[in-house]
Write an enzyme that holds these catalytic residues in place. Structure first.
Site, PDB file in Angstrom:
ATOM      1  N   LYS A 113       0.882  -1.225  -0.047  1.00 11.77           N
ATOM      2  CA  LYS A 113      -0.032  -0.139   0.162  1.00 11.77           C
ATOM      3  C   LYS A 113       0.874   1.180   0.190  1.00 11.77           C
ATOM      4  O   LYS A 113       0.386   2.238  -0.702  1.00 11.77           O
ATOM      5  CB  LYS A 113      -0.935   0.158   1.251  1.00 11.77           C
ATOM      6  CG  LYS A 113      -2.241  -0.873   1.093  1.00 11.77           C
ATOM      7  CD  LYS A 113      -3.182  -0.763   2.097  1.00 11.77           C
ATOM      8  CE  LYS A 113      -4.371  -1.591   1.787  1.00 11.77           C
ATOM      9  NZ  LYS A 113      -5.461  -1.762   2.940  1.00 11.77           N
ATOM     10  N   LYS A 195      -5.545  -9.952  -5.668  1.00 13.71           N
ATOM     11  CA  LYS A 195      -6.592 -10.310  -4.876  1.00 13.71           C
ATOM     12  C   LYS A 195      -7.812  -9.199  -5.179  1.00 13.71           C
ATOM     13  O   LYS A 195      -7.537  -8.137  -5.427  1.00 13.71           O
ATOM     14  CB  LYS A 195      -6.218 -10.036  -3.383  1.00 13.71           C
ATOM     15  CG  LYS A 195      -6.873  -9.299  -2.519  1.00 13.71           C
ATOM     16  CD  LYS A 195      -6.360  -9.329  -1.026  1.00 13.71           C
ATOM     17  CE  LYS A 195      -6.421  -7.938  -0.597  1.00 13.71           C
ATOM     18  NZ  LYS A 195      -7.591  -7.654   0.260  1.00 13.71           N
ATOM     19  N   LYS A 198     -11.043  -3.538  -2.277  1.00 18.14           N
ATOM     20  CA  LYS A 198     -11.830  -2.739  -1.927  1.00 18.14           C
ATOM     21  C   LYS A 198     -11.016  -1.339  -2.926  1.00 18.14           C
ATOM     22  O   LYS A 198     -11.967  -0.533  -3.665  1.00 18.14           O
ATOM     23  CB  LYS A 198     -12.095  -2.076  -0.694  1.00 18.14           C
ATOM     24  CG  LYS A 198     -12.987  -2.906   0.060  1.00 18.14           C
ATOM     25  CD  LYS A 198     -13.338  -2.316   1.551  1.00 18.14           C
ATOM     26  CE  LYS A 198     -13.802  -3.309   2.497  1.00 18.14           C
ATOM     27  NZ  LYS A 198     -13.048  -3.304   3.732  1.00 18.14           N
TER      28      LYS A 198
END
Ligand code: AQP
Length: 350
Positions: A113, A195, A198
């Site tokens: 991230k 994956k 969101k």
């Protein structure tokens, strides 16, 4: 026999998708009767990346409504919002002070991230410590999560063990991650090597979001990336990852064994057929959830009541745990003294 204690959380960051549902929420609901459960909308976690305040307020309620709509029963499970229970943030500071920085810098999710952002917030690095507190302050035995969160639960175990060793105590229960047998890692429909996530779900085609319309769900599945073959079977080969993902979703939603799933598609006319039939079972599974979610959001009185009661129950467990932790670490408890102006004796204030 005492019931196992379960804690798990989900961020109110919108775009709740099929991966969140199959890897986490649905399992929480399915197993709640046999356990003592704490399910938390972890709004403090969502602040680790910038949020629009009005949107975050909406998404927090919507996420809580989604948990109830997916079958989590407030009579069997404590459902609450993380920021309503101050023990989480307070205890996180205490855990920060026994957690080596290197442990956090090694976390895969932080590395992924932070690489995607220009400016990385301290909270993003510290997120796994807050998560460790979420779990440890409830003496949770089990943490049902998707595979992506396994590393954070392992870190939670390390932090608990370090605290217990430092203070020569068995204060923290050492929790176990519990990963789904099927659909532990639902992959992106536009790219079965990443994956379903969101933060990528705004890109049309990546995810099926739980509130998507039937037409949108069908559209997304029809566009799902597969391969140039025709064989519909479970497979580990990288080139079959797209088909494997579709079959795994179908298997998780229908609850069938692998053989039965493959038999269902034995006479299918290619991948087009597969995609439409997976879409159909997903649309039917989400229909009642969407209806209940709409009902709960139309009048949030019931929801607010559930969350208020949940927070009260959560506080009863977590605040004494954090107070005891402060004592173990050498902090002086605040006391109220009737003769003191501030309600506290001077020597305790200093
Ligand atoms: N693709 C997935 N497959 C199976 N389980 C998944 N989970 C997340 N993605 C998948 C599980 O859902 C639970 C709640 O997720 P979260 O909101 O706490 O965590 P998250 O990892 O932030 O959710 P996303 O969708 O992955 O968003 P990004 O990566 O964009 O922040 C967890 O139990 C998680 O394992």
């Amino acid at each position: 026999m005492t019931k196992k204690r379960v804690f798990s959380g989900i961020q109110p960051t919108g775009n709740t998708h099929l991966g969140n549902y199959l890897g986490a929420i649905r399992r929480w609901a399915a197993e709640q009767a046999d356990k003592t459960n704490f399910f938390c909308v972890v709004d403090l976690h969502s602040l680790t990346v910038p949020q629009d305040p009005a949107q975050l307020r909406h998404e927090t309620r919507s996420m809580a409504a989604m948990l109830l709509a997916c079958g989590i029963d407030p009579q069997q499970s404590t459902v609450f919002v993380q920021s309503h229970v101050t023990a989480h943030a307070e205890g996180c500071w205490l855990l920060n002070c026994i957690t080596p920085l290197g442990w956090l810098q090694r976390m895969t999710q932080f590395k992924d991230k932070s690489a995607r952002q220009e400016s990385v917030l301290t909270g993003l690095l510290d997120y796994p410590v807050l998560m460790a507190g979420d779990i440890l302050f409830y003496d949770a035995d089990e943490v049902p999560v998707g595979e992506d969160q396994k590393q954070h639960v392992e870190l939670t175990r390390d932090i608990a063990q370090r605290f217990n060793a430092l203070y020569d105590t068995e204060f923290f229960v050492i929790p176990q991650p519990v990963i789904a047998k099927v659909a532990a890692r639902v992959m992106g429909l536009d790219d079965p090597t990443v994956k379903m996530s969101k933060s990528l779900a705004d890109k049309r085609g990546h995810a099926v979001r739980l509130l998507d319309s039937p037409d949108e769900i069908l559209y997304v599945f029809k566009r799902a990336v597969t391969d140039s073959g025709r064989e519909i079977r479970f497979a580990d080969e990288p080139e079959k990852a797209g088909v494997n993902n579709l079959l795994s979703i179908y298997q998780a939603v229908t609850g069938k064994e692998k053989d039965a799933v493959e038999a269902d598609f034995a006479t299918a006319r290619g991948y087009g057929d597969l995609k439409v039939r997976v879409a159909e079972v997903v649309i039917e599974a989400l229909r009642p959830i969407q209806a209940r979610h709409a009902e709960l959001m139309a009048d949030t009185g019931e929801l607010d009541q559930v969350l208020a009661e949940g927070a009260a129950r959560a506080r009863e467990i977590s605040q004494p745990k954090v107070d005891e932790m402060k004592h173990i670490m050498g902090l002086v408890a605040a006391s109220v003294h009737p003769t003191s102006e501030s309600g506290m004796p001077l020597q305790d204030r200093l």
